[in-house]
Scaffold this motif. Structure first.
Motif, mmCIF file in Angstrom:
data_model
loop_
_atom_site.group_PDB
_atom_site.id
_atom_site.type_symbol
_atom_site.label_atom_id
_atom_site.label_comp_id
_atom_site.label_asym_id
_atom_site.label_seq_id
_atom_site.Cartn_x
_atom_site.Cartn_y
_atom_site.Cartn_z
ATOM 1 N N VAL A 320 0.838 -1.206 0.000
ATOM 2 C CA VAL A 320 0.000 0.000 0.000
ATOM 3 C C VAL A 320 0.872 1.254 0.000
ATOM 4 O O VAL A 320 0.641 2.184 -0.780
ATOM 5 C CB VAL A 320 -0.978 -0.012 1.204
ATOM 6 C CG1 VAL A 320 -1.658 1.344 1.382
ATOM 7 C CG2 VAL A 320 -2.032 -1.110 1.011
ATOM 8 N N ILE A 324 0.769 3.936 -2.944
ATOM 9 C CA ILE A 324 0.202 5.254 -2.643
ATOM 10 C C ILE A 324 1.277 6.352 -2.615
ATOM 11 O O ILE A 324 1.041 7.455 -3.094
ATOM 12 C CB ILE A 324 -0.582 5.229 -1.303
ATOM 13 C CG1 ILE A 324 -1.706 4.188 -1.370
ATOM 14 C CG2 ILE A 324 -1.134 6.609 -0.940
ATOM 15 C CD1 ILE A 324 -2.698 4.362 -2.511
ATOM 16 N N ARG A 359 -6.402 7.646 7.115
ATOM 17 C CA ARG A 359 -6.969 7.188 5.840
ATOM 18 C C ARG A 359 -6.766 5.679 5.764
ATOM 19 O O ARG A 359 -5.696 5.173 6.103
ATOM 20 C CB ARG A 359 -6.267 7.874 4.668
ATOM 21 C CG ARG A 359 -6.933 7.557 3.347
ATOM 22 C CD ARG A 359 -6.499 8.480 2.259
ATOM 23 N NE ARG A 359 -6.813 9.873 2.583
ATOM 24 C CZ ARG A 359 -6.568 10.888 1.777
ATOM 25 N NH1 ARG A 359 -6.019 10.681 0.603
ATOM 26 N NH2 ARG A 359 -6.857 12.129 2.139
ATOM 27 N N GLU A 360 -7.791 4.970 5.327
ATOM 28 C CA GLU A 360 -7.675 3.507 5.300
ATOM 29 C C GLU A 360 -7.789 2.968 3.887
ATOM 30 O O GLU A 360 -8.593 3.459 3.082
ATOM 31 C CB GLU A 360 -8.779 2.868 6.168
ATOM 32 C CG GLU A 360 -8.537 3.081 7.644
ATOM 33 C CD GLU A 360 -9.482 2.280 8.520
ATOM 34 O OE1 GLU A 360 -10.016 1.236 8.058
ATOM 35 O OE2 GLU A 360 -9.690 2.714 9.675
ATOM 36 N N TYR A 361 -6.987 1.968 3.628
ATOM 37 C CA TYR A 361 -7.025 1.275 2.341
ATOM 38 C C TYR A 361 -7.425 -0.178 2.577
ATOM 39 O O TYR A 361 -6.760 -0.892 3.328
ATOM 40 C CB TYR A 361 -5.656 1.357 1.647
ATOM 41 C CG TYR A 361 -5.344 2.777 1.221
ATOM 42 C CD1 TYR A 361 -5.765 3.254 -0.015
ATOM 43 C CD2 TYR A 361 -4.685 3.647 2.080
ATOM 44 C CE1 TYR A 361 -5.516 4.565 -0.396
ATOM 45 C CE2 TYR A 361 -4.431 4.961 1.702
ATOM 46 C CZ TYR A 361 -4.854 5.410 0.462
ATOM 47 O OH TYR A 361 -4.616 6.711 0.088
ATOM 48 N N ARG A 363 -8.442 -3.964 0.988
ATOM 49 C CA ARG A 363 -8.315 -4.801 -0.205
ATOM 50 C C ARG A 363 -9.721 -5.087 -0.744
ATOM 51 O O ARG A 363 -10.594 -5.521 0.027
ATOM 52 C CB ARG A 363 -7.597 -6.102 0.160
ATOM 53 C CG ARG A 363 -6.127 -5.929 0.369
ATOM 54 C CD ARG A 363 -5.567 -6.853 1.411
ATOM 55 N NE ARG A 363 -5.823 -6.363 2.756
ATOM 56 C CZ ARG A 363 -5.451 -6.996 3.863
ATOM 57 N NH1 ARG A 363 -4.835 -8.154 3.798
ATOM 58 N NH2 ARG A 363 -5.702 -6.470 5.044
ATOM 59 N N LEU A 391 -8.113 -1.290 -4.408
ATOM 60 C CA LEU A 391 -8.201 -0.850 -3.014
ATOM 61 C C LEU A 391 -9.396 0.078 -2.867
ATOM 62 O O LEU A 391 -9.666 0.885 -3.760
ATOM 63 C CB LEU A 391 -6.932 -0.085 -2.614
ATOM 64 C CG LEU A 391 -5.600 -0.843 -2.715
ATOM 65 C CD1 LEU A 391 -4.424 0.128 -2.532
ATOM 66 C CD2 LEU A 391 -5.533 -1.964 -1.682
ATOM 67 N N GLU A 393 -10.476 3.233 -0.845
ATOM 68 C CA GLU A 393 -9.809 4.276 -0.063
ATOM 69 C C GLU A 393 -10.849 5.019 0.760
ATOM 70 O O GLU A 393 -11.730 5.677 0.202
ATOM 71 C CB GLU A 393 -9.102 5.250 -1.015
ATOM 72 C CG GLU A 393 -8.319 6.320 -0.300
ATOM 73 C CD GLU A 393 -7.799 7.378 -1.263
ATOM 74 O OE1 GLU A 393 -6.583 7.512 -1.388
ATOM 75 O OE2 GLU A 393 -8.628 8.049 -1.905
#
Ligand code: AMP
Ligand code: MG
Length: 417
Positions: A320, A324, A359-361, A363, A391, A393
């Motif tokens: 990630v 990113i 911030r979350e990613y 799958r 992903l 986001e």
């Protein structure tokens, strides 16, 4: 060939007092601090796809170079009114690559084939399916618009017009367009050289015999594959133990042969986090505590002029953070613009209560247009990365997601993966 100026040693410094950096601020810092580090070379058009254009390109000629016909048929001057028409056919024909050098008299027609330059006296073409030819006469029914079925000179591209700009990663279609206007030597940037290094006493090469407690190095093969997918050259620095001297030696070697260094493991601030400790010695290190999940410790530094991305060891976090942060940063270093990947808003196919702060990613996969997420968010679960097509986001703030809530989906294809 001019070499780009080196990066400043303090290029990753954070403003004093900053502890948790939002993802967008981290990206803005990277965008502002980095610049292209590659040089230029010229390649043959055949080898240009996937390379990054180093200069703007202007068309060398008009396309089409001459007015021509878009169809097989019969050519004549001007339009025709409604009703029946009978046009005498002139001798000869015009075909692609075979110019008709005579002139077609007003009121007469000539056989003409797709791509043929319009002979003198021809401005309009009627489809062969729409006529009946009887001896030397073409019978057709009007009306026919003046200029029908023809292409103007330069209607697609004009000589001198800029058709591609520097920084463009050349696509197969670009190659076709460049060929069309006669370009064969293409100015491109040399591929970015990316050194990849895994650190950890527990790591083995796949294929070696593992003792309990040892694990196979997943990051180096994965990161190498990502870097190659982005068109860069990989410099493989292998696995280094959790030992400062070995890490220093590997970074020395990497900085000699590569433009940028990706390391994984040991990037936090713990006792066994030797990568961040070693980078700290240079005075250039900034431990970016980025407000991101997975993968907050991202150690950034400059080693003998080469920017170093000290990625977390956890493979999902390493993936990630590379996708990113390192991806847009490397794009900039490689002569492309800074580009973070176009996401699309899709309805969530899941429920989740997200807390504010990071911030979350996740799958994710698209199923019937909705984003499904991997059952477990455990960041050690690399099988979920392989399962995923992209992903999801989730924004920095709190969010209560129920099925149907719009979420941002970043397909791996939009990340070049
Ligand atoms: P670290 O960032 O070094 O604390 O590592 C975090 C976790 O990722 C630990 O469970 C490591 O064993 C694991 N890890 C570190 N490097 C790799 C690697 N190259 N491949 C697979 N797992 C790794
Ligand atoms: Mg480790």
């Amino acid at each position: 060939m001019t070499k780009a100026p080196p990066l400043k040693n303090d290029c990753f410094a954070l403003p004093p007092g900053v502890h948790w950096t939002p993802v967008d601020d981290a990206l803005e810092l990277l965008r502002g601090r980095l610049h292209p580090v590659v040089t230029q070379e010229t390649v043959d058009l055949d080898a240009a796809a996937g390379r990054i254009l180093a200069q703007d390109i202007a068309a060398l000629r008009d396309h089409p170079p001459l007015p021509n016909t878009a169809v097989d048929g019969y050519g004549f001057d001007g339009g025709l009114d409604a009703g029946e028409h009978a046009l005498p056919l002139v001798q000869g024909r015009a075909a692609a690559g075979l110019r008709f050098n005579g002139a077609v008299p007003k009121g007469a027609a000539i056989r003409i084939l797709t791509g043929a330059a319009l002979p003198k006296g021809v401005t309009t073409v009627v489809l062969q399916e729409d006529v009946v030819v009887d001896g030397d006469t073409v019978h057709l029914r009007g009306p026919v618009k003046a200029g029908a079925n023809t292409r103007k000179a330069g209607e697609d591209m004009l000589a001198g017009q800029t058709i591609l700009t520097a920084g463009r990663k050349l696509t197969p279609a670009d190659v076709g367009m460049l060929a069309t206007v006669g370009l064969h030597d293409v100015p491109v940037f040399t591929p970015l050289r990316v050194a990849i290094l895994s650190t950890g006493d527990e790591l083995l090469h796949p294929g070696q015999t593992a003792q309990p407690g040892q694990i196979f190095d997943a990051n180096r093969p994965m990161l190498s594959a990502m870097v190659r997918a982005w068109g860069y050259d990989v410099v493989d620095m292998g696995i280094q133990p959790d030992d400062p001297a070995s890490i220093r030696a590997a970074l020395d070697q990497a900085a000699l042969t590569a433009d940028v260094i990706l390391t994984s493991g040991g990037a936090s601030a713990g006792d066994e986090d030797h990568m961040s400790a070693v980078l700290n010695e240079t005075g250039s290190m900034a431990l970016w505590r980025i407000a991101i999940k997975p993968g907050r410790p991202l150690a950034l530094g400059v080693w003998n002029g080469a920017p170093v991305f000290g990625l977390p060891g956890n493979p999902v976090a390493a993936f990630v953070c590379t996708a990113i942060f390192a991806r847009p940063a490397m794009a900039l270093l490689s002569g492309q613009g800074f580009e973070t990947g176009q996401g699309i808003m899709v309805p969530a196919g899941f429920a989740k209560r997200k807390k504010a702060g990071r911030r979350e990613y996740l799958r994710a996969r698209l199923v019937d247009g909705c984003a499904q997420v991997f059952a477990s968010e455990g960041s050690g679960r690399i099988s979920g990365l392989s399962w995923a097509d992209g992903l999801v986001e989730l924004p920095d703030g709190a969010l209560d997601i129920t099925p149907g809530t719009p979420v941002r989906y970043l397909p791996f294809s939009a990340l070049g993966l």
